[in-house]
Enzyme design. Sequence first.
Site, PDB file in Angstrom:
ATOM      1  CB  CYS A 261     -43.018  19.465 -19.751  1.00  0.00           C
ATOM      2  SG  CYS A 261     -42.412  19.985 -18.116  1.00  0.00           S
TER       3      CYS A 261
ATOM      4  CG  HIS B 105     -38.601  18.229 -21.064  1.00  0.00           C
ATOM      5  ND1 HIS B 105     -39.229  19.195 -21.807  1.00  0.00           N
ATOM      6  CD2 HIS B 105     -38.674  18.627 -19.763  1.00  0.00           C
ATOM      7  CE1 HIS B 105     -39.660  20.153 -20.998  1.00  0.00           C
ATOM      8  NE2 HIS B 105     -39.346  19.831 -19.753  1.00  0.00           N
TER       9      HIS B 105
ATOM     10  CD  GLU C 256     -38.080  18.330 -25.175  1.00  0.00           C
ATOM     11  OE1 GLU C 256     -38.192  19.310 -24.419  1.00  0.00           O
ATOM     12  OE2 GLU C 256     -38.865  17.357 -25.157  1.00  0.00           O
TER      13      GLU C 256
END
Length: 206
Positions: free
Chosen positions: A83, A187, A189
């Site tokens: 990011c 992202h 994750e």
Amino acid sequence: MTAKSVVVLDYGSGNLRSAQRALQRVGAEVEVTADTDAAMTADGLVVPGVGAFAACMAGLRKISGERIIAERVAAGRPVLGVCVGMQILFACGVEFGVQTPGCGHWPGAVIRLEAPVIPHMGWNVVDSAAGSALFKGLDVDARFYFVHSYAAQRWEGSPDALLTWATYRAPFLAAVEDGALAATQFHPEKSGDAGAAVLSSWVDGL
């Protein structure tokens, strides 16, 4: 087989614990720290980042993060930006008319997206680079989670870099693979199985 060691760089920005958990789930041994020695010696370094470009750069400088990243890249030791952690790898970011110098590993500016609704928040597909290691084996309709108002919208760096694009009214860089230095605007994750696959591919390459 010994687990690969990864440091998530703690410079006051980013989803540190969610990144840590996501990396642990794909088999990495993960430490969240600002310690220079740990960041330099780990098999891989993750540079997260959320919020303003200028604030992230200020936090990075407080822990000599620019030097850590530069020395790792110079030594061919893998670094993954996520990011705003991707954005700060470029020469500069422009927010509200103010230009802030970045780490300068890639030329060009990170600028505001031009779209009716900002930020770009939600799931989106990407056009992955041919030969990409990060996206290897993923379906073309795999979706990733984005939350951002700014992005790199052109590439002026090495012609050998592998570029993955996404579109939110206009194209922007969703990921870059450039030797030891890789980055994602989305992202991983927060991107479910597709994001886990990207992280797993990165860890496997350490």
